[in-house]
Write a protein that holds these residues in place. Structure first.
Motif, mmCIF file in Angstrom:
data_model
loop_
_atom_site.group_PDB
_atom_site.id
_atom_site.type_symbol
_atom_site.label_atom_id
_atom_site.label_comp_id
_atom_site.label_asym_id
_atom_site.label_seq_id
_atom_site.Cartn_x
_atom_site.Cartn_y
_atom_site.Cartn_z
ATOM 1 N N ILE A 7 -21.913 4.464 124.491
ATOM 2 C CA ILE A 7 -21.785 3.947 123.138
ATOM 3 C C ILE A 7 -21.867 2.429 123.194
ATOM 4 O O ILE A 7 -21.197 1.801 124.005
ATOM 5 C CB ILE A 7 -20.445 4.390 122.516
ATOM 6 C CG1 ILE A 7 -20.382 5.915 122.450
ATOM 7 C CG2 ILE A 7 -20.259 3.776 121.140
ATOM 8 C CD1 ILE A 7 -19.002 6.440 122.128
ATOM 9 N N PRO A 8 -22.730 1.825 122.368
ATOM 10 C CA PRO A 8 -22.836 0.366 122.400
ATOM 11 C C PRO A 8 -21.510 -0.282 122.035
ATOM 12 O O PRO A 8 -20.814 0.183 121.145
ATOM 13 C CB PRO A 8 -23.889 0.070 121.332
ATOM 14 C CG PRO A 8 -24.589 1.351 121.088
ATOM 15 C CD PRO A 8 -23.641 2.450 121.423
ATOM 16 N N GLY A 51 -17.564 -4.795 120.165
ATOM 17 C CA GLY A 51 -16.527 -5.803 120.241
ATOM 18 C C GLY A 51 -15.259 -5.450 119.487
ATOM 19 O O GLY A 51 -14.239 -6.087 119.667
ATOM 20 N N ARG A 52 -15.305 -4.437 118.636
ATOM 21 C CA ARG A 52 -14.119 -4.076 117.866
ATOM 22 C C ARG A 52 -13.381 -2.887 118.483
ATOM 23 O O ARG A 52 -12.235 -2.646 118.208
ATOM 24 C CB ARG A 52 -14.532 -3.710 116.430
ATOM 25 C CG ARG A 52 -14.955 -4.909 115.618
ATOM 26 C CD ARG A 52 -15.396 -4.481 114.238
ATOM 27 N NE ARG A 52 -16.584 -3.647 114.347
ATOM 28 C CZ ARG A 52 -17.020 -2.866 113.380
ATOM 29 N NH1 ARG A 52 -16.380 -2.774 112.246
ATOM 30 N NH2 ARG A 52 -18.111 -2.153 113.550
ATOM 31 N N ARG A 53 -14.103 -2.134 119.314
ATOM 32 C CA ARG A 53 -13.524 -0.908 119.874
ATOM 33 C C ARG A 53 -12.407 -1.246 120.853
ATOM 34 O O ARG A 53 -12.580 -2.069 121.749
ATOM 35 C CB ARG A 53 -14.641 -0.125 120.575
ATOM 36 C CG ARG A 53 -14.182 1.158 121.251
ATOM 37 C CD ARG A 53 -15.378 1.873 121.809
ATOM 38 N NE ARG A 53 -16.256 2.325 120.733
ATOM 39 C CZ ARG A 53 -16.112 3.505 120.129
ATOM 40 N NH1 ARG A 53 -15.173 4.313 120.494
ATOM 41 N NH2 ARG A 53 -16.936 3.851 119.172
ATOM 42 N N LYS A 54 -11.254 -0.585 120.680
ATOM 43 C CA LYS A 54 -10.128 -0.792 121.587
ATOM 44 C C LYS A 54 -10.287 0.117 122.796
ATOM 45 O O LYS A 54 -10.825 1.211 122.684
ATOM 46 C CB LYS A 54 -8.816 -0.448 120.879
ATOM 47 C CG LYS A 54 -8.300 -1.545 119.966
ATOM 48 C CD LYS A 54 -6.931 -1.158 119.449
ATOM 49 C CE LYS A 54 -6.333 -2.221 118.555
ATOM 50 N NZ LYS A 54 -5.061 -1.772 117.979
ATOM 51 N N LYS A 55 -9.802 -0.376 123.928
ATOM 52 C CA LYS A 55 -9.814 0.465 125.136
ATOM 53 C C LYS A 55 -8.762 1.556 124.992
ATOM 54 O O LYS A 55 -7.647 1.297 124.526
ATOM 55 C CB LYS A 55 -9.507 -0.393 126.369
ATOM 56 C CG LYS A 55 -10.736 -0.926 127.033
ATOM 57 C CD LYS A 55 -10.380 -1.470 128.398
ATOM 58 C CE LYS A 55 -11.625 -1.771 129.197
ATOM 59 N NZ LYS A 55 -11.297 -2.299 130.510
ATOM 60 N N GLN A 56 -9.127 2.760 125.374
ATOM 61 C CA GLN A 56 -8.163 3.857 125.329
ATOM 62 C C GLN A 56 -7.117 3.641 126.413
ATOM 63 O O GLN A 56 -7.462 3.373 127.566
ATOM 64 C CB GLN A 56 -8.886 5.190 125.570
ATOM 65 C CG GLN A 56 -9.642 5.704 124.378
ATOM 66 C CD GLN A 56 -8.708 6.223 123.273
ATOM 67 O OE1 GLN A 56 -7.608 6.671 123.561
ATOM 68 N NE2 GLN A 56 -9.151 6.107 122.042
ATOM 69 N N PRO A 57 -5.816 3.738 126.068
ATOM 70 C CA PRO A 57 -4.801 3.615 127.106
ATOM 71 C C PRO A 57 -4.855 4.791 128.068
ATOM 72 O O PRO A 57 -5.226 5.906 127.687
ATOM 73 C CB PRO A 57 -3.488 3.590 126.330
ATOM 74 C CG PRO A 57 -3.790 4.173 125.006
ATOM 75 C CD PRO A 57 -5.246 3.953 124.740
ATOM 76 N N MET A 58 -4.544 4.532 129.357
ATOM 77 C CA MET A 58 -4.567 5.579 130.371
ATOM 78 C C MET A 58 -3.544 6.664 130.053
ATOM 79 O O MET A 58 -3.780 7.834 130.235
ATOM 80 C CB MET A 58 -4.287 4.996 131.761
ATOM 81 C CG MET A 58 -5.402 4.139 132.297
ATOM 82 S SD MET A 58 -6.827 5.083 132.789
ATOM 83 C CE MET A 58 -6.226 5.757 134.336
#
Ligand SMILES: [Zn+2]
Length: 96
Positions: free
Chosen positions: A72-73, A76-83
């Motif tokens: 998925i491109p 810049g707004r997408r948050k990283k999924q927490p582990m």
């Protein structure tokens, strides 16, 4: 007036100005008076804005052959999924 290009086999290219549509297949070479063949060249190619041409080309390309992506491109707004879930008790556990 339009500039047409002719090529003499011995003297090389020659430019001739003629009214539009009145170019002949051959002219007499101004140097040696032999027949010089007309050369068909793309007019004003270097004058075209390269950025604009790239945009037009990529817009045309998306309609019939869209770019293939493997992820998925990132916009810049997408948050990283927490582990792990954000639970304070789970954060005390040892991590791998
Ligand atoms: Zn010539």
């Amino acid at each position: 007036m339009v500039t047409y290009q002719y090529n003499c086999e011995t003297d090389g290219p020659t430019d001739v100005s003629r009214p539009m549509g009145e170019a002949t297949q051959t002219i007499e070479c101004p140097v040696c008076n032999q027949q010089a063949q007309r050369v068909f060249s793309m007019p004003l190619v270097s004058a075209v804005d390269q950025k604009r041409m790239k945009l037009i080309d990529s817009t045309k390309a998306t309609s019939d052959r869209p770019e293939v992506v493997t992820s998925i491109p990132n916009d810049g707004r997408r948050k990283k999924q927490p582990m792990a879930p954000n639970n304070p008790l789970l954060q005390k556990l040892p991590r791998p």
